[in-house]
Design an enzyme around this catalytic site. Sequence first.
Site, PDB file in Angstrom:
ATOM      1  N   SER A  46       0.601  -1.335  -0.205  1.00  0.00           N
ATOM      2  CA  SER A  46      -0.064  -0.060  -0.312  1.00  0.00           C
ATOM      3  C   SER A  46       1.313   1.526   0.063  1.00  0.00           C
ATOM      4  CB  SER A  46      -0.671  -0.441   1.391  1.00  0.00           C
ATOM      5  OG  SER A  46      -1.345   1.017   1.211  1.00  0.00           O
TER       6      SER A  46
ATOM      7  N   TYR B 181      -1.328  -0.395  10.435  1.00  0.00           N
ATOM      8  CA  TYR B 181      -1.888  -0.664   8.510  1.00  0.00           C
ATOM      9  C   TYR B 181      -0.873   0.189   8.235  1.00  0.00           C
ATOM     10  CZ  TYR B 181      -3.542  -1.449   3.844  1.00  0.00           C
ATOM     11  OH  TYR B 181      -3.811  -0.966   2.809  1.00  0.00           O
TER      12      TYR B 181
END
Length: 267
Positions: A129, A142
């Site tokens: 990501s 995250y």
Amino acid sequence: MSKVVLITGGSSGIGKSIGEFLSEKGYVVYGTSRSPERYPDSKIKLVALDVADVKSIQDAVTLVIDAEGRLDVLINNAGAGITGPIEEIPDVEIKRNFETNLFGPIAVIKAVLPHMRKQNSGLIINITSIAGYMGLPYRGIYSASKGALELITEAFRMELKDFNINMTNLAPGDFATNIAAGRYHAPVVKGSPYEDKYGSVLNAIDDDVDSGDNPIMVSHMIYKIINTSNPKIHYKVGAFMQKFSIVLKRILPDKVYEKLLLNHYKL
């Protein structure tokens, strides 16, 4: 001979988009799901796999190898979102997120490597990501789990260089998928010192996903990587400003970049 592709988390979202696109391009595609029976209309073959269960990983890889005789491409796509003030996220949820986003992909890689080494070829693409390139407020866990997978890939590449096995990262930005529905949200706690700001950022995060690009862009990039003889270490796909944020982090002083993030999230 058509290449055989295994995609973890292939029943929905980005993984589903990649699987259907590659299938249309003539690849033999297997996707995975913890409950493949829930997707009887899937356009790709789904096999049972839970990235937190090593036996299920071994069983899924064995099934593909037994059926096709080889495995050419692994796409480590299964992942989970998590939001919240780090102080208030339960430890069990932090560990669960790392299990899904880091330890699980490592376990899948370990399961396929002996087969790829035996056939003297293979490509592993880890879906990370853009958030993994920076510590984002209320998305810190995250960011950390995806950033760790980026670094693991760098190390793996050097360890695998003698076996004709390539590994690379693909870091997407925000895409319009159902990831928000499966994300763990720490609750906005009434009276918490983070109540107002976390609530505001959480709404902004969900809006970014809802207004994100079509995940077909990720599928096109995956196709390009598979057809590249010597893939780069890192790829990014997403809106210009999301990709440019990585460049800014590299060239700006740390505190200037931090100020940009604070302004972006209105903190």
